[in-house]
Design an enzyme around this catalytic site. Structure first.
Site, mmCIF file in Angstrom:
data_model
loop_
_atom_site.group_PDB
_atom_site.id
_atom_site.type_symbol
_atom_site.label_atom_id
_atom_site.label_comp_id
_atom_site.label_asym_id
_atom_site.label_seq_id
_atom_site.Cartn_x
_atom_site.Cartn_y
_atom_site.Cartn_z
ATOM 1 N N GLY A 82 0.835 -1.194 0.000
ATOM 2 C CA GLY A 82 0.000 0.000 0.000
ATOM 3 C C GLY A 82 0.865 1.238 0.000
ATOM 4 O O GLY A 82 2.084 1.161 0.124
ATOM 5 N N ARG A 83 0.206 2.361 -0.149
ATOM 6 C CA ARG A 83 0.943 3.620 -0.170
ATOM 7 C C ARG A 83 0.066 4.689 0.467
ATOM 8 O O ARG A 83 -1.088 4.851 0.103
ATOM 9 C CB ARG A 83 1.260 3.994 -1.617
ATOM 10 C CG ARG A 83 2.379 4.990 -1.764
ATOM 11 C CD ARG A 83 2.902 5.020 -3.182
ATOM 12 N NE ARG A 83 4.120 4.237 -3.338
ATOM 13 C CZ ARG A 83 5.337 4.691 -3.030
ATOM 14 N NH1 ARG A 83 5.492 5.902 -2.545
ATOM 15 N NH2 ARG A 83 6.406 3.933 -3.193
ATOM 16 N N GLY A 84 0.599 5.357 1.449
ATOM 17 C CA GLY A 84 -0.135 6.445 2.093
ATOM 18 C C GLY A 84 0.529 7.764 1.783
ATOM 19 O O GLY A 84 1.471 7.822 0.990
ATOM 20 N N GLY B 179 4.379 7.708 2.668
ATOM 21 C CA GLY B 179 5.327 6.777 2.050
ATOM 22 C C GLY B 179 4.694 5.416 1.832
ATOM 23 O O GLY B 179 3.480 5.230 2.035
ATOM 24 N N ALA B 180 5.542 4.460 1.412
ATOM 25 C CA ALA B 180 5.044 3.129 1.066
ATOM 26 C C ALA B 180 4.853 2.272 2.309
ATOM 27 O O ALA B 180 5.466 2.499 3.347
ATOM 28 C CB ALA B 180 6.029 2.452 0.121
ATOM 29 N N ASP C 7 -11.102 9.925 13.254
ATOM 30 C CA ASP C 7 -11.061 9.666 11.803
ATOM 31 C C ASP C 7 -11.523 8.246 11.485
ATOM 32 O O ASP C 7 -10.897 7.530 10.703
ATOM 33 C CB ASP C 7 -9.632 9.911 11.273
ATOM 34 C CG ASP C 7 -9.613 10.159 9.765
ATOM 35 O OD1 ASP C 7 -10.699 10.386 9.183
ATOM 36 O OD2 ASP C 7 -8.525 10.121 9.177
HETATM 37 N N1 LIG Z 1 -1.007 -2.980 9.158
HETATM 38 C C1 LIG Z 1 -1.300 -3.121 7.864
HETATM 39 N N2 LIG Z 1 -1.569 -4.337 7.354
HETATM 40 C C2 LIG Z 1 -1.876 -4.491 6.057
HETATM 41 N N3 LIG Z 1 -1.943 -3.485 5.170
HETATM 42 C C3 LIG Z 1 -1.692 -2.249 5.618
HETATM 43 C C4 LIG Z 1 -1.350 -1.993 6.972
HETATM 44 N N4 LIG Z 1 -1.161 -0.675 7.121
HETATM 45 C C5 LIG Z 1 -1.372 -0.127 5.921
HETATM 46 N N5 LIG Z 1 -1.689 -1.070 5.006
HETATM 47 C C6 LIG Z 1 -1.984 -0.882 3.582
HETATM 48 O O1 LIG Z 1 -1.287 0.236 3.114
HETATM 49 C C7 LIG Z 1 -2.187 1.213 2.613
HETATM 50 C C8 LIG Z 1 -1.680 2.580 2.935
HETATM 51 O O2 LIG Z 1 -1.641 2.690 4.338
HETATM 52 P P1 LIG Z 1 -1.393 4.054 5.019
HETATM 53 O O3 LIG Z 1 -1.775 3.926 6.444
HETATM 54 O O4 LIG Z 1 -0.013 4.519 4.717
HETATM 55 O O5 LIG Z 1 -2.343 4.933 4.167
HETATM 56 P P2 LIG Z 1 -3.290 6.047 4.592
HETATM 57 O O6 LIG Z 1 -4.449 5.489 5.346
HETATM 58 O O7 LIG Z 1 -3.561 6.839 3.378
HETATM 59 O O8 LIG Z 1 -2.373 6.745 5.633
HETATM 60 P P3 LIG Z 1 -2.060 8.222 5.806
HETATM 61 O O9 LIG Z 1 -3.322 8.801 6.349
HETATM 62 O O10 LIG Z 1 -0.953 8.116 6.779
HETATM 63 O O11 LIG Z 1 -1.669 8.726 4.467
HETATM 64 C C9 LIG Z 1 -3.524 0.877 3.269
HETATM 65 O O12 LIG Z 1 -4.570 1.305 2.457
HETATM 66 C C10 LIG Z 1 -3.464 -0.617 3.388
HETATM 67 O O13 LIG Z 1 -3.875 -1.200 2.188
#
Ligand SMILES: Nc1ncnc2c1ncn2[C@@H]1O[C@H](COP(=O)(O)OP(=O)(O)OP(=O)(O)O)[C@@H](O)[C@H]1O
Length: 515
Positions: free
Chosen positions: A84-86, A89-90, A238
């Site tokens: 995934g990517r937030g 970062g990745a 949230d």
């Molecule tokens: N603990 C985890 N187990 C499995 N997949 C995860 C986990 N954490 C994140 N992911 C995957 O990574 C993706 C991105 O996660 P991340 O938390 O970085 O994104 P985000 O919710 O957009 O966060 P942010 O608000 O910090 O940008 C998620 O949509 C999910 O698919």
């Protein structure tokens, strides 16, 4: 992860057929059998992956060519594919030596700093703070100024230290945080939720609804997780499907405490902060210049919007124009299908009550007949669900982040030294310019997109790999001007074997053996 066009795991697919917006599978009612998994919701079980938090003081970063999928290793965690990517970062799947799987989330410290500064400094008095050596409660911002000489990273230690102490089956475990002090990256090691985000739904994105019984189970997971958080003096702020992940057993876990707020225990959790995602805002937040609002009532509203999404595959209030969205949240009645289970309709109306003072509260919510199937399937008692929470001490704050990924710098120093040693063995050919080498390759942010360059550098560290002189030269900073070390008459540089057993060697003697 379930993409919007993917089938949900259970038999929900017939649901959306009749009316694309509000249809769902017929309610599953009057089931006398116990809920799937006898213990689920009836007993507090230790979270999967929860081990005593370990503070590793000699964290290291290395690269192993033999590892599948790239083989970047941070301490005991070998990074696998990106899952995934937030915005920071990745996120990578990672595995330790025992084969345990984790999600490792990379953060840009500079972005974190900006976020935490704006959040924390805006309302320093509201933060929970922690106890100093004299047992006095101190806010993070106080120590940020006094003890850390204004190092903004200190501001997120509070959040991390508290997250590490949360231990609940329906909250994703934060196992460890690793900091590379020389670079911009911070790595959070999280419990891995194999099935990813529960549903992808947004203002312009609908999804296939889930069967009602599945939604009930996940809503009960949500209740237990949020009740636990609220009992610890934490409001999430949230709650939405994006922040709910599923394990392999389809247990729902709450993530992302980026905008959460922490309060003293047993005080009303009132806040004036507008945080979260607008489509999940309660009506009281949709008022310009709103004063303090109840954080717990706001979380319960967002739980209702989330439940609605799971049941119907769409948002109850949706508009791309924020003003019109807020108007809709404040004034529009929630639309439900005609055939909806009356108990479910009653619950949704009670949660999506516009007046926060009249909105259903957690004790009533957890006992609602739709949640408990008319009392047949009651949740474990609140007291059992909300174990004691001990505030983090100053020491725990200070060790919240493992700092010592310093070996990366040792690798860089070693590559420089190797270059010196290697070049001294070859006569440079005249007038053959070196290709430009981007100096940013040498930064320690460990941007995984640039893994190739790190692979080159890190291969030199402790793995007895054969690397080419091209590799070594390529690792040079761009500001170093050299004539080509190319051996006359050859296409490329001869290979050299680099032997460096560990980081101690990297700092000490290196042996370079030309072929
Ligand atoms: N603990 C985890 N187990 C499995 N997949 C995860 C986990 N954490 C994140 N992911 C995957 O990574 C993706 C991105 O996660 P991340 O938390 O970085 O994104 P985000 O919710 O957009 O966060 P942010 O608000 O910090 O940008 C998620 O949509 C999910 O698919």
């Amino acid at each position: 992860m379930l993409a919007p066009d993917e089938a949900p795991p259970a038999a929900a697919t017939a649901a959306a057929a009749a009316s694309p917006q509000l249809s769902r599978e017929q309610p599953v009612r009057h089931i006398s059998a116990p809920v799937v998994g006898v213990l689920r919701h009836h007993r507090r079980t230790p979270s999967i992956g929860r081990a005593p938090i370990k503070e590793t003081l000699d964290a290291s970063f290395s690269y192993d060519d033999d590892e599948e999928g790239g083989g970047v290793r941070i301490n005991q965690y070998v990074l696998k594919e990106e899952i995934g990517r937030g915005s920071f970062g990745a996120v990578h799947l990672a595995e330790d030596q025992l084969g345990n799987k984790y999600a490792v989330k990379e953060f840009s410290k500079s972005k974190l700093r900006r976020r935490s500064q704006s959040l924390l400094l805006r309302q320093p008095g509201r933060r929970l703070g922690f106890l100093d050596a004299q047992g006095h409660r101190r806010s993070a911002s106080e120590l940020y100024q006094e003890q850390e000489g204004g190092n903004p990273l200190f501001l997120i230690r509070e959040e991390i230290a508290i997250l590490k102490k949360l231990d609940h089956e329906n909250i994703v475990n934060l196992i460890e945080v690793l900091d590379d002090p020389e670079g911009d990256s911070l790595y959070m090691v999280l419990e891995w939720c194999e099935k990813g985000v529960v549903m992808n739904v947004d203002l312009d994105k609908t999804a296939k609804p889930y069967p009602e019984e599945q939604c009930r189970l996940w809503f009960r997971d949500m209740i237990l997780g949020i009740e636990y958080l609220h009992a610890q003096g934490i409001v999430h702020r949230d709650i939405k499907p994006d922040n709910l992940l599923l394990t392999a057993n389809e247990v729902l876990k709450i993530v992302d405490f980026g905008v959460s707020e922490m309060f003293e225990k047993n005080v009303p959790m009132m806040t004036a902060k507008s945080a979260g995602s607008p489509a999940f805002f309660p009506p009281e937040l949709c008022v310009a210049g709103h004063g303090d609002i109840s954080g717990t009532a706001a979380d319960i509203w967002s739980m209702g919007v989330t439940l609605y999404c799971l049941l119907f595959g769409r948002l109850p209030f949706s508009n791309h124009n924020i003003i019109e969205l807020c108007d809709s949240i404040k004034h529009d009645d929630v639309r439900l299908p005609d055939d909806v289970d009356p108990e479910l309709a009653d619950l949704l109306h009670k949660i999506l009550e516009k007046d926060p003072a009249k909105r259903i509260k957690m004790p009533e919510l957890r006992e609602h007949p739709w949640v408990t199937r008319g009392g047949e399937d009651r949740l474990l008692p609140t007291e059992e669900n909300t174990a004691d929470f001990i505030m983090p001490t100053q020491e725990e704050m200070e060790t919240a982040i493992t700092k010592s990924i310093h070996n990366v710098m040792a690798v860089v120093r070693a590559v420089r030294k190797l270059k010196r040693l290697t070049l001294s063995r070859f006569k440079p050919a005249a007038n053959v310019p070196l290709p430009h080498v981007d100096a940013t390759r040498r930064t320690q942010s460990l941007n995984l997109d640039e893994r190739g360059h790190h692979q080159q550098e890190l291969s030199a560290a402790g793995h007895n790999k054969e690397i080419s002189l091209d590799t070594l030269v390529d690792a040079l900073p761009s500001e170093v001007e050299l004539d080509s070390p190319r051996i006359p008459g050859t296409e490329s540089h001869p290979a050299v074997e680099v032997q460096m057993a560990d980081s101690t060697d990297l700092r000490g003697e290196s042996r370079v053996v030309p072929e």
